[in-house]
Design a protein around this motif. Sequence first.
Motif, PDB file in Angstrom:
ATOM      1  N   MET A 131       0.830  -1.210   0.000  1.00 50.76           N
ATOM      2  CA  MET A 131       0.000   0.000   0.000  1.00 50.76           C
ATOM      3  C   MET A 131       0.858   1.251   0.000  1.00 50.76           C
ATOM      4  SD  MET A 131      -3.208   0.673  -0.083  1.00 50.76           S
ATOM      5  CE  MET A 131      -4.332   2.038   0.134  1.00 50.76           C
ATOM      6  N   ASP A 132       1.967   1.211   0.806  1.00 54.34           N
ATOM      7  CA  ASP A 132       2.867   2.360   0.850  1.00 54.34           C
ATOM      8  C   ASP A 132       3.530   2.586  -0.511  1.00 54.34           C
ATOM      9  OD1 ASP A 132       2.247   2.785   3.469  1.00 54.34           O
ATOM     10  OD2 ASP A 132       3.939   1.608   4.241  1.00 54.34           O
ATOM     11  N   SER A 133       3.903   1.473  -1.179  1.00 55.42           N
ATOM     12  CA  SER A 133       4.532   1.608  -2.503  1.00 55.42           C
ATOM     13  C   SER A 133       3.561   2.193  -3.518  1.00 55.42           C
ATOM     14  CB  SER A 133       5.032   0.235  -2.978  1.00 55.42           C
ATOM     15  OG  SER A 133       3.943  -0.677  -3.098  1.00 55.42           O
ATOM     16  N   TYR A 134       2.272   1.826  -3.381  1.00 54.73           N
ATOM     17  CA  TYR A 134       1.260   2.397  -4.285  1.00 54.73           C
ATOM     18  C   TYR A 134       1.126   3.901  -4.075  1.00 54.73           C
ATOM     19  CZ  TYR A 134      -3.331   3.521  -6.187  1.00 54.73           C
ATOM     20  OH  TYR A 134      -4.366   4.118  -6.865  1.00 54.73           O
ATOM     21  N   LYS A 135       1.122   4.332  -2.811  1.00 51.95           N
ATOM     22  CA  LYS A 135       1.019   5.764  -2.509  1.00 51.95           C
ATOM     23  C   LYS A 135       2.238   6.517  -3.018  1.00 51.95           C
ATOM     24  CE  LYS A 135      -1.956   5.447   1.585  1.00 51.95           C
ATOM     25  NZ  LYS A 135      -2.052   5.696   3.045  1.00 51.95           N
ATOM     26  N   LYS A 136       3.420   5.897  -2.875  1.00 48.58           N
ATOM     27  CA  LYS A 136       4.641   6.548  -3.339  1.00 48.58           C
ATOM     28  C   LYS A 136       4.636   6.705  -4.858  1.00 48.58           C
ATOM     29  CE  LYS A 136       7.704   5.132   0.435  1.00 48.58           C
ATOM     30  NZ  LYS A 136       8.897   4.310   0.801  1.00 48.58           N
ATOM     31  N   SER A 137       4.232   5.626  -5.541  1.00 51.12           N
ATOM     32  CA  SER A 137       4.195   5.694  -7.006  1.00 51.12           C
ATOM     33  C   SER A 137       3.154   6.696  -7.488  1.00 51.12           C
ATOM     34  CB  SER A 137       3.896   4.310  -7.591  1.00 51.12           C
ATOM     35  OG  SER A 137       2.618   3.847  -7.168  1.00 51.12           O
ATOM     36  N   ARG A 138       2.024   6.756  -6.760  1.00 52.97           N
ATOM     37  CA  ARG A 138       0.978   7.725  -7.130  1.00 52.97           C
ATOM     38  C   ARG A 138       1.455   9.155  -6.879  1.00 52.97           C
ATOM     39  NH1 ARG A 138      -4.289   8.009  -8.341  1.00 52.97           N
ATOM     40  NH2 ARG A 138      -5.493   9.784  -7.553  1.00 52.97           N
ATOM     41  N   ARG A 139       2.189   9.356  -5.776  1.00 52.42           N
ATOM     42  CA  ARG A 139       2.719  10.677  -5.474  1.00 52.42           C
ATOM     43  C   ARG A 139       3.739  11.090  -6.536  1.00 52.42           C
ATOM     44  NH1 ARG A 139       4.769   9.591  -0.842  1.00 52.42           N
ATOM     45  NH2 ARG A 139       2.822   9.879   0.318  1.00 52.42           N
ATOM     46  N   LYS A 140       4.597  10.140  -6.928  1.00 55.11           N
ATOM     47  CA  LYS A 140       5.580  10.434  -7.976  1.00 55.11           C
ATOM     48  C   LYS A 140       4.895  10.778  -9.296  1.00 55.11           C
ATOM     49  CE  LYS A 140       9.388   7.621  -6.178  1.00 55.11           C
ATOM     50  NZ  LYS A 140      10.258   6.445  -6.435  1.00 55.11           N
ATOM     51  N   SER A 141       3.812  10.050  -9.586  1.00 54.41           N
ATOM     52  CA  SER A 141       3.080  10.315 -10.830  1.00 54.41           C
ATOM     53  C   SER A 141       2.456  11.707 -10.810  1.00 54.41           C
ATOM     54  CB  SER A 141       1.999   9.250 -11.019  1.00 54.41           C
ATOM     55  OG  SER A 141       1.221   9.517 -12.166  1.00 54.41           O
ATOM     56  N   ILE A 186       3.489  14.299  -9.029  1.00 55.99           N
ATOM     57  CA  ILE A 186       4.581  15.276  -9.122  1.00 55.99           C
ATOM     58  C   ILE A 186       5.065  15.405 -10.560  1.00 55.99           C
ATOM     59  CG2 ILE A 186       6.966  15.757  -8.433  1.00 55.99           C
ATOM     60  CD1 ILE A 186       6.322  14.427  -5.747  1.00 55.99           C
ATOM     61  N   ALA A 187       5.174  14.259 -11.241  1.00 51.33           N
ATOM     62  CA  ALA A 187       5.622  14.283 -12.640  1.00 51.33           C
ATOM     63  C   ALA A 187       4.636  15.048 -13.520  1.00 51.33           C
ATOM     64  CB  ALA A 187       5.800  12.854 -13.150  1.00 51.33           C
ATOM     65  N   TRP A 188       3.337  14.820 -13.285  1.00 51.93           N
ATOM     66  CA  TRP A 188       2.315  15.519 -14.071  1.00 51.93           C
ATOM     67  C   TRP A 188       2.325  17.019 -13.777  1.00 51.93           C
ATOM     68  CZ3 TRP A 188      -0.191  14.400 -18.263  1.00 51.93           C
ATOM     69  CH2 TRP A 188      -0.389  13.069 -18.619  1.00 51.93           C
ATOM     70  N   VAL A 189       2.543  17.391 -12.526  1.00 58.67           N
ATOM     71  CA  VAL A 189       2.607  18.809 -12.174  1.00 58.67           C
ATOM     72  C   VAL A 189       3.806  19.472 -12.848  1.00 58.67           C
ATOM     73  CG1 VAL A 189       2.999  20.427 -10.266  1.00 58.67           C
ATOM     74  CG2 VAL A 189       1.370  18.555  -9.994  1.00 58.67           C
ATOM     75  N   ILE A 190       4.962  18.795 -12.806  1.00 54.74           N
ATOM     76  CA  ILE A 190       6.163  19.342 -13.457  1.00 54.74           C
ATOM     77  C   ILE A 190       5.941  19.483 -14.958  1.00 54.74           C
ATOM     78  CG2 ILE A 190       8.582  18.883 -13.992  1.00 54.74           C
ATOM     79  CD1 ILE A 190       8.812  17.532 -11.249  1.00 54.74           C
ATOM     80  N   ALA A 191       5.337  18.445 -15.557  1.00 57.05           N
ATOM     81  CA  ALA A 191       5.074  18.499 -17.000  1.00 57.05           C
ATOM     82  C   ALA A 191       4.114  19.632 -17.337  1.00 57.05           C
ATOM     83  CB  ALA A 191       4.506  17.159 -17.468  1.00 57.05           C
ATOM     84  N   PHE A 192       3.097  19.824 -16.489  1.00 58.88           N
ATOM     85  CA  PHE A 192       2.127  20.894 -16.725  1.00 58.88           C
ATOM     86  C   PHE A 192       2.788  22.264 -16.614  1.00 58.88           C
ATOM     87  CE2 PHE A 192      -1.158  23.865 -15.192  1.00 58.88           C
ATOM     88  CZ  PHE A 192      -2.081  23.747 -16.224  1.00 58.88           C
ATOM     89  N   VAL A 193       3.642  22.442 -15.597  1.00 60.41           N
ATOM     90  CA  VAL A 193       4.341  23.720 -15.424  1.00 60.41           C
ATOM     91  C   VAL A 193       5.263  23.993 -16.607  1.00 60.41           C
ATOM     92  CG1 VAL A 193       6.042  24.943 -14.009  1.00 60.41           C
ATOM     93  CG2 VAL A 193       4.180  23.685 -12.915  1.00 60.41           C
ATOM     94  N   LEU A 194       5.991  22.971 -17.052  1.00 59.09           N
ATOM     95  CA  LEU A 194       6.878  23.134 -18.207  1.00 59.09           C
ATOM     96  C   LEU A 194       6.091  23.462 -19.471  1.00 59.09           C
ATOM     97  CD1 LEU A 194       9.438  20.234 -17.612  1.00 59.09           C
ATOM     98  CD2 LEU A 194       9.798  22.690 -17.275  1.00 59.09           C
ATOM     99  N   ALA A 195       4.914  22.817 -19.618  1.00 53.28           N
ATOM    100  CA  ALA A 195       4.077  23.085 -20.791  1.00 53.28           C
ATOM    101  C   ALA A 195       3.567  24.524 -20.783  1.00 53.28           C
ATOM    102  CB  ALA A 195       2.907  22.110 -20.844  1.00 53.28           C
ATOM    103  N   ILE A 196       3.152  25.010 -19.604  1.00 53.13           N
ATOM    104  CA  ILE A 196       2.707  26.401 -19.485  1.00 53.13           C
ATOM    105  C   ILE A 196       3.851  27.359 -19.805  1.00 53.13           C
ATOM    106  CG2 ILE A 196       1.888  28.159 -17.871  1.00 53.13           C
ATOM    107  CD1 ILE A 196      -0.283  26.250 -18.725  1.00 53.13           C
ATOM    108  N   GLY A 197       5.042  27.052 -19.280  1.00 54.72           N
ATOM    109  CA  GLY A 197       6.204  27.896 -19.567  1.00 54.72           C
ATOM    110  C   GLY A 197       6.545  27.917 -21.046  1.00 54.72           C
ATOM    111  N   ALA A 198       6.491  26.739 -21.697  1.00 50.37           N
ATOM    112  CA  ALA A 198       6.766  26.666 -23.134  1.00 50.37           C
ATOM    113  C   ALA A 198       5.728  27.448 -23.929  1.00 50.37           C
ATOM    114  CB  ALA A 198       6.800  25.214 -23.587  1.00 50.37           C
TER     115      ALA A 198
END
Length: 200
Positions: free
Chosen positions: A1-11, A13-25
């Motif tokens: 369960m902890d690994s699922y939460k970690k992977s979901r949190r990483k996902s 974070i990755a989507w937020v970073i991608a969204f911020v980069l897309a807005i900047g571009a």
Amino acid sequence: MDSYKKSRRKSIIAWVIAFVLAIGAAIVSFTPFIFMVLNSFKEKFEMLTKGVFQLPDQLNWSNYTEVLTGGFANYFKNSVIVLAISLILLLFISACASYPLARFKFKMAQPIYAIIVACMSIPVHITLIPVFKMSKSTGLYDTIWSLVGPYVAFAVPISVFILTSFMKEIPREIEESAEIDGCGKIQMFFSMILPLEALS
């Protein structure tokens, strides 16, 4: 369960970073366009006297009126004609050059390919005077046809480079099956290779 939460949190974070980069571009891409539109409303010398980044004092629509009533439709038509003819010729010439370089084995294949690729390093600006003299001597100066030749010639090296790499990736089994059905090299090029390039 902890690994699922970690992977979901990483996902997330990755989507937020991608969204911020897309807005900047998007901001970087659209900012010059916005300034171009704003400057189009300025008076003739307002951009030079008050700067590029300053907002116009008032919206000057006469610039658009002058463009639309000054033969813009004819200029646009000429551009479309030149573009269409240049693209068709470029695709055909580049494909005809790339096909034997990619699919046939002969001694001069690599030297010819190297010469064509080396032509990519020739600066366009050093050819302006020779092209101008050639267009004058052939009587094509001040016509749309004087643009087609240079456009095609300058784009052939990079087009051959790209199409040769593309043709090398086409499975040879396709050609072998076509040869079994009695398809010749020329027929295979026009009925299979060229349509694949046009769709790619």
